[in-house]
Design a protein around this motif. Sequence first.
Motif, short mmCIF file in Angstrom:
data_model
loop_
_atom_site.label_atom_id
_atom_site.label_comp_id
_atom_site.label_asym_id
_atom_site.label_seq_id
_atom_site.Cartn_x
_atom_site.Cartn_y
_atom_site.Cartn_z
N LEU A 1 0.83 -1.21 0.00
CA LEU A 1 0.00 0.00 0.00
C LEU A 1 0.86 1.26 0.00
O LEU A 1 0.56 2.22 -0.73
CB LEU A 1 -0.92 0.00 1.22
CG LEU A 1 -2.16 -0.88 1.15
CD1 LEU A 1 -2.79 -1.03 2.53
CD2 LEU A 1 -3.17 -0.31 0.16
N VAL A 2 1.93 1.26 0.80
CA VAL A 2 2.81 2.42 0.86
C VAL A 2 3.45 2.69 -0.50
O VAL A 2 3.50 3.83 -0.96
CB VAL A 2 3.89 2.21 1.93
CG1 VAL A 2 4.96 3.31 1.84
CG2 VAL A 2 3.27 2.20 3.33
N ALA A 3 3.90 1.63 -1.15
CA ALA A 3 4.50 1.79 -2.48
C ALA A 3 3.48 2.32 -3.47
O ALA A 3 3.79 3.17 -4.32
CB ALA A 3 5.07 0.45 -2.96
N GLY A 4 2.24 1.83 -3.37
CA GLY A 4 1.19 2.29 -4.27
C GLY A 4 0.87 3.76 -4.07
O GLY A 4 0.72 4.51 -5.04
N VAL A 5 0.77 4.18 -2.82
CA VAL A 5 0.49 5.59 -2.52
C VAL A 5 1.64 6.48 -2.99
O VAL A 5 1.43 7.56 -3.58
CB VAL A 5 0.24 5.78 -1.01
CG1 VAL A 5 0.15 7.27 -0.68
CG2 VAL A 5 -1.03 5.08 -0.59
N ALA A 6 2.88 6.02 -2.75
CA ALA A 6 4.04 6.80 -3.18
C ALA A 6 4.06 6.98 -4.69
O ALA A 6 4.36 8.07 -5.21
CB ALA A 6 5.32 6.11 -2.71
N ALA A 7 3.73 5.91 -5.41
CA ALA A 7 3.69 6.01 -6.87
C ALA A 7 2.56 6.92 -7.34
O ALA A 7 2.71 7.67 -8.31
CB ALA A 7 3.53 4.61 -7.47
N TYR A 8 1.43 6.86 -6.64
CA TYR A 8 0.28 7.67 -7.03
C TYR A 8 0.54 9.16 -6.87
O TYR A 8 0.20 9.96 -7.75
CB TYR A 8 -0.94 7.26 -6.22
CG TYR A 8 -2.14 8.15 -6.45
CD1 TYR A 8 -2.83 8.12 -7.66
CD2 TYR A 8 -2.58 9.03 -5.47
CE1 TYR A 8 -3.93 8.94 -7.88
CE2 TYR A 8 -3.67 9.86 -5.68
CZ TYR A 8 -4.34 9.81 -6.89
OH TYR A 8 -5.41 10.63 -7.10
#
Length: 269
Positions: free
Chosen positions: A128-135
């Motif tokens: 989730l953290v990686a997804g938010v960072a990418a977003y």
Amino acid sequence: MVLALIGALAAAVLYGAGTVLQARGVTGRPAVYACGLAADGAGFLASLLALRRLPLFVVESAVASSVAVTALLAVWWLGARLSRRELGALAAVGLGLVVLAATAQEGVARAVGTEGEVWLCGATVPVLVAGVAAYVSRARWSGPLLAVVAGLGFGGTAIAARVLVVRTPWWETWREPALWALAVYGAVSLVAFGLALARASVTAVAAITFVVETIAPTVIGIVWLGDRVRQGAAPWTVVGLILTLAGCLVLARFAAPEDVGDVHGGAAA
């Protein structure tokens, strides 16, 4: 094992058909689009049934091969044209799946217990953290990173389904951490994949997602969950994985409904 293999192949067919139906439905045919979504849902259920008995490397390879089904249906329904390279890729996918099915050892996953399921839930946090960072980032790498997150999400969904213990009565299964992990990974994968397609080419996004969602569960299944191949067949399993993934990567342009719609009447890239 036969029924589980049928489930895995049915998932590939349903996912592939769902993509093409959505491609047709997005042009102002809501009923067709709804049928595409229903096919995706049925494909997901078929894959869950297959995961109860088959190793992750077989089921995830079959799911990835849905792009081959999409390519064939795009030729039939949408007038797409396939190059010789793509025809060869279709043959590679088919051969690879046959090899994987022949080398797989049927069986349930090794029990991981409540602690293992909790760890599986906890692993959703870095995803989730990686997804938010990418977003939130607008860097060029945000699209590929979202594709990686999507692949991890799809892979996590498969792993959770493989280790999920269905309680008696079945409705008590809501207490299982693996069920909650399955839900979170599933939501993350769908959102991340859609966002990735908005930031990078469908070919790149599909290629990255295919590789991550197939390789990561394969390694985890063999190392931790007791997934096995038939005695002496390990080299052939590797060959099957390479053939299937290579074919899927060549056919990656058919992975998104919008992209399938764009190939109507056009020549293959």
